[in-house]
Design an enzyme around this catalytic site. Structure first.
Site, PDB file in Angstrom:
ATOM      1  N   GLY A  30       0.846  -1.182   0.000  1.00  0.00           N
ATOM      2  CA  GLY A  30       0.000   0.000   0.000  1.00  0.00           C
ATOM      3  C   GLY A  30       0.878   1.228   0.000  1.00  0.00           C
ATOM      4  N   ASN A  31       0.366   2.319  -0.546  1.00  0.00           N
ATOM      5  CA  ASN A  31       1.138   3.558  -0.561  1.00  0.00           C
ATOM      6  C   ASN A  31       0.227   4.769  -0.581  1.00  0.00           C
ATOM      7  OD1 ASN A  31       0.919   3.255  -3.710  1.00  0.00           O
ATOM      8  ND2 ASN A  31       2.171   1.531  -3.019  1.00  0.00           N
ATOM      9  N   GLY A  46       9.155  -0.282   0.560  1.00  0.00           N
ATOM     10  CA  GLY A  46       9.572  -1.101   1.700  1.00  0.00           C
ATOM     11  C   GLY A  46       9.271  -0.492   3.056  1.00  0.00           C
ATOM     12  N   SER A  75       7.282   1.664  -5.444  1.00  0.00           N
ATOM     13  CA  SER A  75       7.358   1.134  -6.815  1.00  0.00           C
ATOM     14  C   SER A  75       6.127   1.509  -7.638  1.00  0.00           C
ATOM     15  CB  SER A  75       7.513  -0.388  -6.781  1.00  0.00           C
ATOM     16  OG  SER A  75       6.475  -0.960  -6.016  1.00  0.00           O
ATOM     17  N   GLU A  76       5.048   1.947  -6.990  1.00  0.00           N
ATOM     18  CA  GLU A  76       3.848   2.386  -7.726  1.00  0.00           C
ATOM     19  C   GLU A  76       3.881   3.889  -7.992  1.00  0.00           C
ATOM     20  OE1 GLU A  76       2.037   0.533  -9.307  1.00  0.00           O
ATOM     21  OE2 GLU A  76       1.562  -1.311  -8.217  1.00  0.00           O
ATOM     22  N   HIS A  94      -3.253   3.978  -2.439  1.00  0.00           N
ATOM     23  CA  HIS A  94      -3.342   2.678  -3.115  1.00  0.00           C
ATOM     24  C   HIS A  94      -3.170   1.597  -2.056  1.00  0.00           C
ATOM     25  CE1 HIS A  94      -2.629  -0.893  -5.313  1.00  0.00           C
ATOM     26  NE2 HIS A  94      -1.347  -0.929  -4.989  1.00  0.00           N
ATOM     27  N   HIS A  96      -4.290  -2.830  -0.810  1.00  0.00           N
ATOM     28  CA  HIS A  96      -4.791  -4.166  -1.135  1.00  0.00           C
ATOM     29  C   HIS A  96      -5.838  -4.567  -0.090  1.00  0.00           C
ATOM     30  CE1 HIS A  96      -0.534  -4.929  -3.023  1.00  0.00           C
ATOM     31  NE2 HIS A  96      -1.211  -3.994  -3.657  1.00  0.00           N
ATOM     32  N   HIS A 156      -5.607  -7.183  -7.962  1.00  0.00           N
ATOM     33  CA  HIS A 156      -4.515  -6.435  -7.337  1.00  0.00           C
ATOM     34  C   HIS A 156      -4.989  -5.655  -6.109  1.00  0.00           C
ATOM     35  CE1 HIS A 156      -0.826  -3.599  -7.979  1.00  0.00           C
ATOM     36  NE2 HIS A 156      -1.233  -3.590  -6.721  1.00  0.00           N
TER      37      HIS A 156
HETATM   38 ZN    ZN Z   1      -0.354  -2.765  -5.067  1.00  0.00          ZN
END
Ligand code: ZN
Length: 221
Positions: A30-31, A46, A75-76, A94, A96, A156
């Site tokens: 998640g971000n 991370g 990474s997103e 974002h 999951h 996803h």
């Molecule tokens: Zn994701």
């Protein structure tokens, strides 16, 4: 170092912790990001979201160039920057979240089954599957967000956005709640869906009553 976008970094850290506490993100999945002008405060790759500190939040420009911070961005990052380039919005989440993610494995869209979903723009589209962190995924999700503040990402997870981090986090909470309602309704039978006229009537009622805002009580005099 660590003084750029101080307020946004703090909001990102608070939002990440709130999502973790609510079980909407787990571990490092998640971000969260927040924009001010052409700069974006974004969670690091991370980073443990439940323990995120403002100084761990990275600052990038809209091309993804790191301007401040010790850690590499999530990474997103293309997903976040793609949304900021297309839409006027202040923050993105974002995640999951379990039920939203479960539905993303089955549905092509999450129908508007409850008026609270109008906070998300109504029916929530499911963006086609693509590998995480790729420009293909970012493009698909940006398209799925047209006229919406939420989208599911096939097999996803989910993405929401709003004027600030608190609003984007709230949209994620509403989305996961609606996904839960849909799941339970679907387990019993075929859920009724609110049609266009019913959705429009809700928007008009909300405008008329300034729904959701704190208002002083009418004084009887
Ligand atoms: Zn994701």
């Amino acid at each position: 170092m660590g003084h750029m976008l101080e307020r946004e970094r703090e909001q990102v850290a608070i939002g990440a912790r709130r999502l973790a506490a609510a079980g909407l993100v787990g571990g490092t999945s998640g971000n969260v990001s927040a924009r001010r002008d052409d700069r974006v405060a974004i969670t690091p790759t991370g980073g443990v979201l439940a323990e995120l500190e403002p100084e761990q939040v990275t600052v990038v420009d809209l091309e993804g160039e790191v301007l401040d911070g010790e850690l590499a961005p999530t990474s997103e990052i293309d997903l976040h920057l793609g949304i900021y380039r297309r839409y006027r919005t202040g923050a993105i989440v974002h995640c999951h979240a379990p039920v939203a993610t479960a539905l993303s494995c089955v549905l092509d869209e999450l129908p508007c089954i409850h008026y609270e979903m109008l906070l998300l723009g109504g029916t929530v589209r499911v963006a086609p599957y693509a590998t995480f962190g790729t420009p293909e995924l970012a493009r698909a999700v940006v398209d799925a967000l047209e006229g919406r503040t939420a989208a599911l990402m096939a097999n996803h997870g989910a993405v929401t956005h709003g004027a600030d981090v608190a609003t984007a986090v709230r949209a994620t909470e509403v989305l996961e709640w609606a996904a839960n309602v849909y799941w339970h309704a679907r387990a019993i039978g075929a859920p009724r869906v609110l049609d266009e006229a019913q959705q429009q009537a809700v928007l008009e009622a909300a405008l008329g009553r300034r729904y959701g805002r704190v208002q002083p009580a009418e004084r009887a005099s």
